[in-house]
Design a protein around this motif. Structure first.
Motif, mmCIF file in Angstrom:
data_model
loop_
_atom_site.group_PDB
_atom_site.id
_atom_site.type_symbol
_atom_site.label_atom_id
_atom_site.label_comp_id
_atom_site.label_asym_id
_atom_site.label_seq_id
_atom_site.Cartn_x
_atom_site.Cartn_y
_atom_site.Cartn_z
ATOM 1 N N ASP A 30 -4.763 6.003 6.862
ATOM 2 C CA ASP A 30 -5.289 4.768 7.521
ATOM 3 C C ASP A 30 -4.135 3.605 7.454
ATOM 4 O O ASP A 30 -4.259 2.315 7.616
ATOM 5 C CB ASP A 30 -6.410 4.308 6.493
ATOM 6 N N ARG A 86 -2.539 2.914 4.675
ATOM 7 C CA ARG A 86 -1.949 2.224 3.210
ATOM 8 C C ARG A 86 -1.192 3.264 2.656
ATOM 9 O O ARG A 86 -0.719 4.352 3.160
ATOM 10 C CB ARG A 86 -3.267 2.317 2.577
ATOM 11 N N TRP A 87 -0.453 2.666 1.435
ATOM 12 C CA TRP A 87 0.431 3.628 0.769
ATOM 13 C C TRP A 87 -0.148 4.179 -0.529
ATOM 14 O O TRP A 87 -1.011 3.431 -1.321
ATOM 15 C CB TRP A 87 1.666 2.784 0.306
ATOM 16 N N SER A 88 0.034 5.552 -0.790
ATOM 17 C CA SER A 88 -0.447 5.983 -2.015
ATOM 18 C C SER A 88 0.915 5.894 -2.978
ATOM 19 O O SER A 88 1.939 6.225 -2.562
ATOM 20 C CB SER A 88 -0.706 7.606 -1.822
#
Length: 611
Positions: free
Chosen positions: A103, A105-107
């Motif tokens: 999506d 975003r960053w993990s």
């Protein structure tokens, strides 16, 4: 080198192609790196930063206060798996993995010494981070920071590959620590049984080495979990380990005996430096403390080697063993230090340098201590045998002295009670006294001369002498006609220890007379040889010596069957051989049962024969 660098830089620009058919992917040469001296840069900061550089191999920044960011480009297939990125460093303070999600975003995942174990993605020996990527090409970012060295091996595995690697590592470390356990148990046994101080210090040293490698391996941290101590145990043991090395070295090389002043400086300096670096570590200056501690470790090892080499040149035998046993671990410690300082590349050998070096070192050290233990056992057995021999000797000497003293006492009483006895009886009693005194003199000669040869710094007291006088003096102890002299080409002046040579001749003649019929003649043949040697031959007509006794004839306290019940302590021939060997000569014996015995001595003279 230029070709290698060009290939590495070209490889760094290409993404790593992930596929489900492989369990591990080579990452060396695919990284870009950025140094964050402030340690406060965010992901957005590093993405926009212009200072990215291509990294030819694995991260190798050495000791640094900076944080290091790594960028890796990966190509995830449509049906790709989840992957695991492992960092082979149990002392890493923190590793942050930033990976993109589907999506946008960053993990963010975190692991390391300063991260609670409950927050680690995997409860593993070393930091291991899960990598879930959507299909396509992606850049991932890895932030590394440590108070220890920033020189690491990074591996990318499938889940199955990671489990296989962990299983193999557990097997290898199990065997490794099993060797440690056997060594420590055996050394504890040696220490308890032999009461050897060196074994005790080796036990402390190997225990310290075990703690360093155990903490470095990471299994203890896994076991402790959330209850890990706040202090840097590995750093403390690294800084204190040289104390065990220095103390073991001092005892091993016996520095207190060979170089007492150097011993004080060597050990005192190690204690001061270890306390200084440990204090710096406890006060929070980890980087400087660890850098200084590792450099000082190499310094003390190098100093130990210089001292051992110096003692080896001075013919101290234990120094040679020390150089051999410690040489191998010093080599691998230097390899690891150079790798930690960023001067050697990160690879299998530099990763496992300490493990390789310590296991080889422990095996050599254990072999040495087994040899030492056997030597100690042999020395103890020799001491026990020597005490038994001394006890037997004292008993024999007591008997041998008591017999001639009894003869002297009886003869004197007979002389005093029969003052008017015929001259023949008086002369016979006087001869009995003379014979008893002669036996006592021979015994004293044997005992005191052997003691002199065993304990004196200079056993020989050589001088030029007239050897004819030595021969005549030795032969005069027997009645005229009992010993027949044959002399030929005697040297004008013979260099020897005349007192010891008299003992040689007296012992050989006494043996020949004792084992020959009373009416027989013992021949003493002394002749100069054309090659500059002196040959002495003593021949009797006695019962001879059995062939099985000949190899033992010159052993201390040995007495053959023919000597049982006759005077003697079993020292004479042993003493004769010792004296002849000290003069640079040799002695031989030929004997046939029933046909007599001949002893032949060959001595160097270096003198011209008489004309």
């Amino acid at each position: 080198m230029l070709l290698f660098t060009a290939c590495a830089l070209a490889q760094a620009g290409a993404p790593v192609q992930l596929n489900t058919e492989r369990d591990e992917f080579a990452l060396a040469g695919h990284f870009e790196w950025l140094e964050d001296k402030s340690t406060r840069m965010t992901l957005a900061d590093v993405q926009a930063a212009p200072g990215w550089a291509l990294l030819p191999g694995m991260p190798n920044a050495g000791f640094t206060r900076s944080a290091v960011w790594l960028r890796l480009r990966l190509e995830q297939p449509v049906d790709g798996n989840n992957w695991i990125l492992s960092i082979d460093d149990t002392q890493l303070d923190e590793a942050q993995l930033h990976s993109p999600l589907a999506d946008g975003r960053w993990s963010v995942q975190r692991a390391g010494r300063q991260v609670a174990r409950s927050e680690w993605p995997l409860d593993s020996r070393t930091p291991a981070l899960r990598l879930r990527l959507p299909p396509g090409q992606h850049d991932i970012y890895l932030r590394l920071q440590s108070q220890h060295t920033l020189s690491h091996t990074l591996r990318l595995h499938s889940l199955d590959g990671y489990l296989v690697q962990n299983s193999n590592e557990a097997l290898l470390f199990g065997a490794y620590f099993g060797v440690y356990a056997v060594v420590i148990v055996l050394q504890l046994f040696f220490w308890v049984v032999a009461k050897d101080m060196l074994s005790g210090w080796y036990l402390l040293y190997s225990s310290m080495l075990l703690m360093v490698t155990l903490l470095r391996a990471g299994y203890l941290q896994v076991y402790l979990g959330e209850h890990q101590p706040s202090v840097d145990l590995l750093g403390i043991f690294i800084n204190l380990a040289p104390l065990a090395v220095v103390r073991l070295t001092a005892v091993w090389l016996e520095l207190h005996r060979h170089a007492p002043r150097l011993n004080v400086l060597f050990q005192g300096g190690a204690y001061v430096m270890a306390l200084l670096t440990t204090g710096m570590l406890l006060l929070g200056n980890h980087v400087r403390a660890l850098q200084l501690g590792q450099i000082l470790t190499v310094l003390w090892f190098s100093t130990s080697f210089i001292i051992a080499y110096w003692l080896w040149r001075r013919k101290v035998s234990e120094a040679g063993n020390y150089l051999l046993v410690f040489g191998i671990i010093v080599f691998w410690i230097i390899v690891r230090l150079l790798r930690n300082l960023g001067l050697l590349p990160v690879n299998f050998l530099t990763d496992y340098a300490l493990y390789i070096g310590s296991i080889l070192h422990l095996l050599l050290l254990s072999l040495y201590f087994i040899h030492r233990y056997k030597a100690l056992q042999s020395n103890l057995e020799n001491e026990r045998r020597s005490r038994e021999e001394q006890k037997d000797f004292v008993n024999m000497v007591s008997h041998e002295f008591r017999t001639p003293l009894a003869i002297i006492n009886t003869s004197i009483q007979q002389l005093a009670a029969n003052l008017d006895a015929p001259a023949e009886k008086t002369l016979q009693r006087a001869q009995n006294i003379r014979n008893a005194i002669q036996r006592m003199n021979l015994l004293l000669d044997d005992y005191l001369s052997l003691d002199r040869l065993d304990t004196a710094q200079q056993a020989l007291q050589t001088r030029a002498c007239d050897f004819y006088e030595v021969i005549e003096d030795a032969a005069s102890d027997w009645p005229v006609g009992r010993v027949r002299l044959r002399l030929d080409k005697l040297p004008a002046r013979f260099v020897c220890d005349p007192d010891l040579m008299r003992i040689v001749l007296r012992n050989l003649l006494a043996n020949a007379v004792r084992h020959s019929p009373a009416t027989s003649v013992v021949e003493l043949d002394v002749a100069g040889q054309d090659d500059g040697h002196l040959r002495i031959r003593v021949q009797d007509q006695g019962e001879g010596i059995p062939a099985e006794e000949l190899p033992h004839l010159f052993q201390r306290y040995f007495r053959g069957r023919a000597s049982q019940g006759k005077p003697g302590a079993g020292l004479g021939l042993h003493l004769v051989q010792r004296i002849v060997q000290l003069h640079g000569g040799r002695i031989e014996v030929q004997s046939t049962v029933g046909q007599g015995t001949t002893f032949t001595l060959t001595l160097p003279t270096g003198q011209l024969p008489r004309s």
